[in-house]
Design an enzyme around this catalytic site. Structure first.
Site, PDB file in Angstrom:
ATOM      1  N   GLY A  53     -26.042  11.852  38.656  1.00  0.00           N
ATOM      2  CA  GLY A  53     -25.369  11.417  37.440  1.00  0.00           C
ATOM      3  C   GLY A  53     -26.242  11.258  36.223  1.00  0.00           C
ATOM      4  O   GLY A  53     -25.801  10.671  35.232  1.00  0.00           O
ATOM      5  N   TRP A  55     -27.304  13.583  34.051  1.00  0.00           N
ATOM      6  CA  TRP A  55     -26.760  14.328  32.920  1.00  0.00           C
ATOM      7  C   TRP A  55     -25.460  13.701  32.430  1.00  0.00           C
ATOM      8  O   TRP A  55     -25.176  13.734  31.226  1.00  0.00           O
ATOM      9  CB  TRP A  55     -26.557  15.793  33.303  1.00  0.00           C
ATOM     10  N   ASP A 101     -14.593  20.678  44.809  1.00  0.00           N
ATOM     11  CA  ASP A 101     -15.355  21.919  44.937  1.00  0.00           C
ATOM     12  C   ASP A 101     -15.178  22.750  43.667  1.00  0.00           C
ATOM     13  O   ASP A 101     -14.050  23.000  43.241  1.00  0.00           O
ATOM     14  CB  ASP A 101     -14.855  22.689  46.162  1.00  0.00           C
ATOM     15  N   ASP A 126     -26.396  21.128  36.295  1.00  0.00           N
ATOM     16  CA  ASP A 126     -27.785  20.974  36.725  1.00  0.00           C
ATOM     17  C   ASP A 126     -27.894  21.124  38.235  1.00  0.00           C
ATOM     18  O   ASP A 126     -28.848  20.670  38.849  1.00  0.00           O
ATOM     19  CB  ASP A 126     -28.332  19.611  36.285  1.00  0.00           C
ATOM     20  N   LYS A 166     -28.680  25.488  35.089  1.00  0.00           N
ATOM     21  CA  LYS A 166     -30.009  25.738  35.643  1.00  0.00           C
ATOM     22  C   LYS A 166     -30.047  27.131  36.254  1.00  0.00           C
ATOM     23  O   LYS A 166     -29.074  27.612  36.821  1.00  0.00           O
ATOM     24  CB  LYS A 166     -30.350  24.701  36.706  1.00  0.00           C
TER      25      LYS A 166
END
Length: 314
Positions: A53, A55, A101, A126, A166
């Site tokens: 958590g 970000w 999901d 991320d 990322k």
């Protein structure tokens, strides 16, 4: 991890503890914002693969204001933040959590429902796999995770929005850049100062979301493989731009990099067959010998432009 480990001596690790961030990765998003001004005009944001958590903390503090994420009375009460992850995480002020999901269309529909039918202005991700140390495997899994995040982003991001994710830089990273450039006018690969130099990670900042005309988001094949029952012949127009990849064979097939023993005991026993000619006397050696001694046939010589066949009068 021991107390004397290298990570515990990292400056960003200590700063994260001092400033109350859940992980040092919060500084990566903060530094990306300083470079690209990601949060300008953003009122609806999505954090994919959000746990633990950090970000989401950055989004809460930057978009809602205040150190603790308390809303200010300057119109920021309209800010909505949705965090999505398979794992549950501790609550954050002003952040709606979805334990789901990112490869399912129901998750995208729930995100839109929390935004009251409006698309998001910003999507960040991320997420990363548990690295194995095998770079080829890690890069492939991370690429699949990025494609899954991109797929759900096409469902929830508004035209002109921004996507940050990322990425592991490898030899085939240009393929991912090409995929992203299909949907975004500007794609930049950035490595914040808080990202260790020894790590192959970086972050793609995709701005100005502009999908091809006629593109219809489709979650039936989120990872671009053939494990799903998808008929690609039914795709039309821009949807056919993304070319599926098919790996032929499975673990039961032969490996071209291995040496296998001869199969014996079968109905067709192995029989050695000598080569038609010795390996040390290839055909080109004979051809070189004939050319050197001018022993080529007249027919072969007539086919050569520099040696025309003489006429009957001559």
């Amino acid at each position: 991890m021991g107390r004397s480990s290298k990570d515990k001596r990292d400056i960003y690790y200590r700063l994260a503890k001092e400033e109350g961030w859940r992980a040092r990765s919060a500084f990566k998003l903060l530094q990306l914002d300083n470079e690209f001004n990601l949060f300008s005009g953003v009122t609806r944001a999505v954090d994919l693969c959000a746990a633990p958590g950090s970000w989401s903390q950055v989004l809460s503090r930057k978009l809602r204001g205040g150190e603790g994420g308390e809303e200010k009375s300057d119109g920021r009460e309209k800010v909505k933040i949705v965090a999505v992850d398979l794992q549950a995480m501790a609550p954050l002020p002003g952040v709606t959590q979805i334990q789901g999901d990112i490869t399912k269309v129901s998750t995208a529909q729930e995100i839109i429902r929390h935004f009251q039918g409006q698309p998001a202005d910003l999507v960040v991700c991320d997420g990363a796999p548990d690295v194995t140390g095998l770079h080829d495997v890690d890069e492939y899994i991370q690429a699949q995770l990025l494609l899954a995040a991109l797929n759900i982003t096409t469902h929830v991001l508004k035209p002109g929005g921004t996507f940050v994710a990322k990425i592991f830089r490898g030899k085939d990273v240009t393929l991912l850049y090409s995929e992203l450039k299909i949907f975004f006018s500007s794609v930049t690969c950035s490595k914040p100062r808080s990202s260790r130099n020894s790590s192959i990670e970086a972050f793609v900042v995709c701005q100005k979301y502009s999908p091809p005309e006629g593109y219809v988001p489709n979650m039936s094949n989120p990872l671009l493989d053939h494990s799903y029952d998808v008929d690609f012949n039914q795709l039309e127009g821009p949807n056919r731009v993304i070319v599926p990849f098919l790996a032929c064979g499975d673990l039961s097939a032969f490996d071209s990099d291995r040496t296998y023993p001869l199969q014996t005991g079968t109905s067709a026993e192995y029989q050695y067959t000598p080569p038609t000619q010795l390996p040390i006397q290839p055909p080109y050696e004979q051809a070189c010998h004939l050319r050197k001694h001018n022993l080529l046939s007249r027919e072969d010589a007539s086919q050569s432009p520099e040696e025309p066949e003489p006429s009957a009068a001559q």
